[in-house]
Structures are given as structure tokens and as C-alpha cells.
Design a protein around this motif. Structure first.
Motif, PDB file in Angstrom:
ATOM      1  N   TRP A 416      -3.880 -16.894  -9.197  1.00 35.57           N
ATOM      2  CA  TRP A 416      -3.210 -15.835  -9.139  1.00 35.57           C
ATOM      3  C   TRP A 416      -1.686 -15.717  -9.893  1.00 35.57           C
ATOM      4  CZ3 TRP A 416      -4.229 -11.463  -6.849  1.00 35.57           C
ATOM      5  CH2 TRP A 416      -4.948 -11.453  -5.867  1.00 35.57           C
ATOM      6  N   ARG A 456      -7.946 -16.566  -7.910  1.00 36.76           N
ATOM      7  CA  ARG A 456      -8.434 -15.076  -7.862  1.00 36.76           C
ATOM      8  C   ARG A 456      -9.893 -14.973  -8.564  1.00 36.76           C
ATOM      9  NH1 ARG A 456      -5.583  -9.676  -9.591  1.00 36.76           N
ATOM     10  NH2 ARG A 456      -5.014 -10.984 -11.364  1.00 36.76           N
ATOM     11  N   ASN A 499      -5.681  -7.570   2.384  1.00 36.84           N
ATOM     12  CA  ASN A 499      -4.174  -7.928   2.824  1.00 36.84           C
ATOM     13  C   ASN A 499      -4.577  -8.617   4.276  1.00 36.84           C
ATOM     14  OD1 ASN A 499      -1.788  -8.268   4.260  1.00 36.84           O
ATOM     15  ND2 ASN A 499      -0.824  -6.698   2.867  1.00 36.84           N
ATOM     16  N   LEU A 584      -8.769  -4.464  -1.311  1.00 45.63           N
ATOM     17  CA  LEU A 584      -7.816  -3.976  -2.136  1.00 45.63           C
ATOM     18  C   LEU A 584      -8.068  -3.809  -3.676  1.00 45.63           C
ATOM     19  CD1 LEU A 584      -4.914  -6.456  -0.992  1.00 45.63           C
ATOM     20  CD2 LEU A 584      -4.999  -3.946  -0.682  1.00 45.63           C
ATOM     21  N   ASN A 586      -8.781  -5.847  -5.676  1.00 42.48           N
ATOM     22  CA  ASN A 586      -7.989  -6.658  -6.561  1.00 42.48           C
ATOM     23  C   ASN A 586      -8.341  -8.174  -6.595  1.00 42.48           C
ATOM     24  OD1 ASN A 586      -5.449  -7.064  -8.030  1.00 42.48           O
ATOM     25  ND2 ASN A 586      -4.445  -8.078  -6.357  1.00 42.48           N
ATOM     26  N   THR A 595      -4.005 -10.635  -1.853  1.00 42.17           N
ATOM     27  CA  THR A 595      -2.857 -10.366  -2.716  1.00 42.17           C
ATOM     28  C   THR A 595      -2.050 -11.290  -3.210  1.00 42.17           C
ATOM     29  OG1 THR A 595      -1.271 -10.846  -0.772  1.00 42.17           O
ATOM     30  CG2 THR A 595      -2.132  -8.701  -0.721  1.00 42.17           C
ATOM     31  N   GLN A 597      -0.422 -13.326  -2.053  1.00 38.34           N
ATOM     32  CA  GLN A 597       0.851 -13.759  -1.373  1.00 38.34           C
ATOM     33  C   GLN A 597       0.961 -13.766   0.245  1.00 38.34           C
ATOM     34  OE1 GLN A 597       3.383 -10.495  -2.667  1.00 38.34           O
ATOM     35  NE2 GLN A 597       4.185 -11.668  -4.426  1.00 38.34           N
ATOM     36  N   TYR A 598      -0.422 -14.186   0.627  1.00 38.93           N
ATOM     37  CA  TYR A 598      -0.510 -14.184   2.023  1.00 38.93           C
ATOM     38  C   TYR A 598       0.439 -15.195   2.560  1.00 38.93           C
ATOM     39  CZ  TYR A 598      -2.813 -15.524   6.661  1.00 38.93           C
ATOM     40  OH  TYR A 598      -2.912 -15.431   7.926  1.00 38.93           O
TER      41      TYR A 598
END
Length: 642
Positions: A416, A456, A499, A584, A586, A595, A597-598
Motif C-alpha cells: 500500500w 494491495r 472499509n 471501495l 480500490n 483502505t 489503514q485498517y
């Protein structure tokens, strides 16, 4: 003066050498029922000591092996241990030739054992048979065409036995010449009696040789190329009578069922020995049977303690794999091995009777394979074809090197945040030799200044979001740390495109929770579907997969764990959940969510390391059997991908 071959030789010293020897006698026109009745009534005293069992011929209806129950195909099967898909003799015409490149004869295999110095011979009455083997040269030391004269067969076979030949195949035709008179006619019964007496002369010569030299070890097999219908006629229509043949032997053969029994009149016949078993049985006796890697016989050596029957191959409904099935009898304690074109592709548990082989091909087309199933000392092969349609595996990461590369080059797998690359390679001993794979360790304790971590996966074509993809499967090998420290009540994100702060958020996720529990979750911004309760063994490899069938509104979860077994369950989806599967949009996070950022947000979910291997995505719903095969194969998917 008696005709040549009518009397056994006087006691003395044998010509030729000691060791294993084999005589195979085919009797055209002799049915199993006739021989069994004659033995029961002691009308064939020369054959009374043989062990007689029913067997079958003709291949499998509707399969590549299907062949007529007539002379030419039957003789080709006897000599090669294969059905027509390999020996290529489809009819009884003089222009037919055995394809000896695909199906070498027993004589060729015997000659390949050069240290044995075997002498080989054929002696035949049927004028068709010599022409079938003309394309194979240098494998027969003597070939005698007796042009319909059975007395010539007896005389010449006797002479060759006396001369010390090691592998002889002889053929008689008198019963076939008289069968049209009726199987109860005087002419037919006399032909059977005369042929039995002639074979008795051959057996007497063998007995004298073994008396002279106890080191001579003879295997004798009697058989016929095909059965006859109720009128004593040869027919290619493959009724049960025409498919019934016999195997009679002077030795006890462990995998020969039905000794002394009447032939079944239904499909139970195909649980018995087959005509294709004779060639490998003879070659095993001679010590000339090829290893499993080079084994192409459609039958097995009947000396084995295990019997493999009804080996079949069919194309799967999605035209992307070949489904093999078989039955087993006898000793079943050992593993079942499957080879494709001479290379091992799977080792299955003892007693296994099915295997699905996913085809890996670069494009649509007709593909042919040769499969061999090996159980203990038994091996059986089958030819298979598939009209392959390239659907299925669209992304595959072997994860043996960094940066990670998709075998199909249709996606990327990267950190990421490049400045916080928490990926490293670790040794993976999960696969059997010769595979010594690496695995990707994703450690999200290594993070960027913004807290981003993990990896990712971005697809060129996102199957989760694409409305034209009706089903997909995501599968991968997963290993936690030794204590499963990320398995907590709040959950760790194994993979997710949503998310994951709330499972109700749109998208798909696989989470790790208390007691090393895996949970599968689909959300749509409110409604959700869950399948929970799958347990991992901490610090050990397990195969994790989620199958989403958008058309059938069904999610299936799988965790295959060597210690805990196979665990599977389902969840029902709705149209709203399916519409939001892309989350998302993404990408799919590994040891993260969609994200990146979990763990930055969910501080009660501890950071840590997860190991991944053979990460794959299919654009179809894999079956439970296919996933089990991935788990039990002992090799990475990348090993069979072009």
C-alpha cells in the motif's frame, strides 16, 4: 512317425536359458461359458489345472477407448494392453496397423530389457493378425503365419518352447471356424476339445522343461479376443456376451477376481479384469514392466495386491478441467497417486476414487492427455481429451520472488505504501519435493507515516465488481504466527476490498478473530451476509477460499486445515449485496482492508505478520472437490501453469 510337436521332449538339458518365461494363447471363438462348462464336466483335462475367470473387452461405451468386439481390435489389445485410442486398430481390414509409436507391443517391451536377452515369437492361425504388427520391426525373433492351420500352430509353438524362447504368443482358430454351427453343435464341441488337447501338448513341454530346470518360471495365460452372441456369431455391437472374455492362468494372480465364477450378465462385468490386463501381467512376470512415469497400459499387472477398475475420464461442465474416477479393491492402505503425461500431479489419501485436474492452457482448443492412477503396485492409464474453454484462473501469484508477479500478467500486487514495504520472503515447506517454495510474509507492523501498511492486489478486470462475471473464487494458502496473535475479538483483516471498520460496509472481507477463527463477510452499506466458525491451526499452513456465485446468490467459505480437516459453510446473498461486492473498488488488501489503514483506525486489532502463498483468483465457482484437490495435491498451482 507322430507329427512335430505331438510329444514332449525326453528328459534332459533344456535349450535356451533359465528364468522367467511366458506363453500366451489366444483361442478365437472360445467363450468363457463354454470353457467353464467344459472344465466343470472335465471335458478338457489338459486345462483343468488352470485358474479360470471371466473378464471383459471392448473399452468403455462413449469414451475414447470404445472399440468393436471383433478380431482385429481384440488382437491389438492383447498385444499392447491398450484400447483403440492408442493401438488405432478400429476394424478387421488388412490395411489396419497397430500404432506402435503410441502402443508398442509386449515384444517391444521385452526386447527393451536388453540384459535379459529374451527370445520372442508369435505363431498365428488367423491370416489377419501378422499384418497388424508390420510397422514394428526388430522385436520378434520368429513370426509364423500358419494360414488357418491349427496343427501348424501346435507344431511351431512346441518347437519354439523346446528351443528356449522366452515370450511366445500363440493363436488358435478352430472354435471360431465352427461356432456358426451353434455353440452346442458337435463340430464346435469337437473343435474345443481338439484345441484343448493341442494346448495340453504345449503345457506338457513346459512341464518337462521345468522338470529339467527348476529355475525356469513359466507364466501361462489363455484368453480369447472377444465373445460371441447367442448364435455363435461375431458382432461389433458390444452386447454383454460379445464383451465377455476370459483369463485362465497357471498362476495365482492376486488382482484377478471371479475365479471359477460365472460371468455377470450386467455392468458388474466391468468390475472384473479386462483384456488390457494381460500384457502388463506378462511384462511384470518378465521383469519388463515400465515404471509409472512411462506407463501407458490401459490395464494393470494382475499380480498386484490392489485392483484398479473402471478408470474413467470426463470433461467438467465448465470445460476447464478433467474429472477422473475409478474403483478400488484389495489392499487399500497406501496413497493414490495421479500422473499426467508421466508427471506426478497429485497424491491422494488411501482409498480415494476421484480427482479433478484443472487444465492450464494458453488458449481454447482440443487437448489430449494420458493419465495414470497408481495405487501400491497397481498402475492403470487412460487417454483423455478436452475441448478446453479458457475460463477460470485469471490471477495467480506463486509468491516465490519479490516483486510479486501475476503469472497471467493481469493484475499487480504491491505494498500500500512503498516506503513501508512490510513484505519479505520466507521458506515454505508446505509442498512435496521437488517443490521448495517461498512464501510472502506481509508484516503490517512496518508502516508508513500515515499508518498505511500491508499489500494491495489490483486487477485489470475486477471480478468482484464486474457484472459480466457471474461467479468467482479467491483462494490462497495462509499461515498465522505461532500464537495467532492477530486473532482477537475486534478482528484482523486477512483480505478485504471494503472499509472493514464495519462488516456492514460495502464489499467482501475475510477476517481473523478469537481462537484463530476465520470469518467470511459480505456487506452492502447496511445489510450483510456472514459465514463464521472456521478454525485455523496457529502457525500452520491452511488453504482458505471463498466462492461467490452471483447468479445463485450464494457465498461458500472453505478452510482446509491438515489438523482440523475440511470446514465449509454457506451464506445467502441478496441482489443488493451482489451489486456492492466491489467494495471501495480500490483493490484487495492483504493483512489489511480496502483502505490500507485498517490497523491505523482499529488500534485494538494488533498488527502482526501473515504468510501468503499461491494467491489465486478464478472467474468461476470452483467446486469443493477442486479445492480439495488443490489442498491435497502436494504441489503449488504455479507448477502446472504454462
Amino acid at each position: 512317425m507322430p507329427p512335430a510337436g505331438s510329444n514332449p521332449p525326453a528328459p534332459g538339458v533344456n535349450q535356451g536359458k533359465s528364468g522367467p518365461k511366458a506363453l500366451v494363447v489366444e483361442i478365437d471363438g472360445l467363450t468363457h461359458a463354454t470353457l467353464r462348462d467344459a472344465m466343470a464336466q472335465k471335458k478338457v483335462p489338459a486345462l483343468q489345472s488352470l485358474q479360470l475367470a471371466p473378464a471383459w473387452t471392448g473399452g468403455t461405451d462413449g469414451a475414447l477407448s470404445e472399440q468393436p468386439t471383433t478380431d482385429g481390435p481384440g488382437w491389438a489389445t492383447l498385444l499392447t494392453g491398450t484400447w483403440v485410442a492408442r493401438h488405432a486398430v478400429h476394424a478387421d481390414t488388412p490395411d489396419r496397423r497397430i500404432d506402435t509409436k503410441l502402443a508398442p507391443s509386449v515384444f517391444a517391451f521385452a526386447k527393451q530389457k536388453k540384459d535379459a536377452g529374451y527370445l520372442t515369437a508369435s505363431v498365428t492361425a488367423n491370416a489377419l493378425y501378422p499384418s497388424l504388427l508390420v510397422s514394428e520391426t526388430g522385436t520378434l525373433d520368429t513370426a509364423v503365419d500358419c494360414a488357418g492351420a491349427d496343427a501348424c500352430v501346435t507344431a511351431n509353438t512346441s518347437r519354439l518352447i523346446d528351443a528356449g524362447y522366452d515370450l511366445l504368443v500363440a493363436q488358435y482358430g478352430a472354435p471360431a471356424a465352427t461356432a456358426a454351427n451353434g455353440l452346442r453343435s458337435e463340430a464346435y464341441e469337437r473343435a474345443v476339445s481338439d484345441t484343448s488337447a493341442a494346448i495340453g501338448q504345449l503345457l506338457a513341454r513346459i512341464a518337462q522343461r521345468t522338470t529339467n530346470d527348476a529355475r525356469e518360471d513359466w507364466l501361462v495365460i489363455l484368453t480369447t479376443g472377444h465373445g460371441l452372441d447367442a448364435f455363435g456369431s461375431v458382432t461389433p455391437l458390444k452386447g454383454i456376451d460379445s464383451r465377455t472374455v476370459f483369463i485362465a492362468s497357471n498362476k495365482t494372480l492376486a488382482a484377478l477376481p471371479g475365479i471359477g465364477a460365472a460371468a455377470p450378465t450386467d455392468n458388474a462385468l466391468f468390475q472384473l479384469a479386462a483384456a488390457t490386463d494381460i500384457a502388463p501381467t506378462v511384462l511384470r512376470h518378465l521383469g519388463a514392466l515400465p515404471p509409472s512415469e512411462a506407463y501407458n497400459f490401459n490395464g494393470q499387472a494382475l499380480q498386484a495386491a490392489t485392483a484398479v477398475h473402471k478408470l474413467a475420464a470426463r470433461t467438467s461442465a465448465d470445460k476447464g478441467s478433467i474429472e477422473l474416477s475409478w474403483t478400488l479393491a484389495g489392499e487399500l492402505s497406501g496413497p493414490v497417486k495421479v500422473l499426467r503425461d508421466g508427471k506426478a500431479i497429485a497424491t491422494l489419501p488411501a482409498g480415494a476414487t476421484t480427482y479433478t485436474d484443472p487444465v492450464k492452457a494458453a488458449s481454447d482448443g482440443l487437448y489430449a492427455f494420458q493419465y495414470t492412477v497408481v495405487v501400491g503396485e497397481a498402475s492403470v492409464s487412460i487417454s483423455a481429451q478436452i475441448a478446453y474453454v479458457k475460463v477460470g484462473l485469471i490471477n495467480l501469484y506463486a509468491l516465490d520472488a519479490l516483486p510479486a508477479i501475476d503469472v497471467n500478467a493481469t493484475s499487480t500486487l504491491t505494498p500500500w505504501a512503498s516506503e513501508a514495504d512490510g513484505g519479505s520472503l520466507v521458506a515454505d515447506d508446505n509442498f512435496q519435493p521437488p517443490y521448495r517454495a517461498q512464501a510472502l510474509r506481509v508484516d503490517n507492523r512496518v508502516k508508513s507515516a500515515s499508518g498505511m501498511a500491508g499489500y494491495r492486489l489490483l486487477q485489470n478486470r475486477d471480478v468482484t465488481a464486474d457484472p459480466n462475471v457471474s461467479a468467482f473464487t479467491i483462494g490462497f494458502w495462509l499461515r498465522t504466527d505461532a500464537t495467532c496473535s492477530q486473532g482477537v475479538s475486534n478482528g484482523a483483516s486477512v483480505i478485504a476490498n471494503k472499509n472493514y471498520t464495519s462488516g456492514a460496509n460495502a464489499g467482501l472481507a475475510i477476517g481473523l478473530f478469537n481462537s484463530c477463527e476465520i470469518r467470511f463477510n459480505v456487506g452492502a452499506g447496511g445489510p450483510r451476509a456472514d459465514s463464521n466458525g472456521y478454525l485455523l491451526s496457529a502457525g500452520q499452513w491452511a488453504y482458505v477460499a471463498v466462492v461467490v456465485d452471483k447468479a445463485k446468490l450464494k457465498l461458500s467459505g472453505y478452510v482446509l486445515d491438515a489438523s482440523r480437516g475440511t470446514q465449509t459453510g454457506n451464506a445467502t446473498l441478496t441482489s443488493a449485496l451482489v451489486a456492492q461486492l466491489g467494495g471501495l473498488k480500490n483493490g484487495i488488501g492483504l493483512n489489511e482492508d480496502g483502505t490500507g489503514q485498517y490497523y491505523q483506525r482499529e488500534t485494538s486489532s494488533p498488527r502482526g505478520a501473515m504468510d501468503f502463498n499461491d494467491l489465486a483468483i478464478w472467474n468461476r465457482a470452483l467446486t469443493a472437490e477442486e479445492l480439495t484437490n488443490v489442498f491435497t495435491s502436494g504441489q503449488p498451482l504455479s507448477a502446472t501453469t504454462p
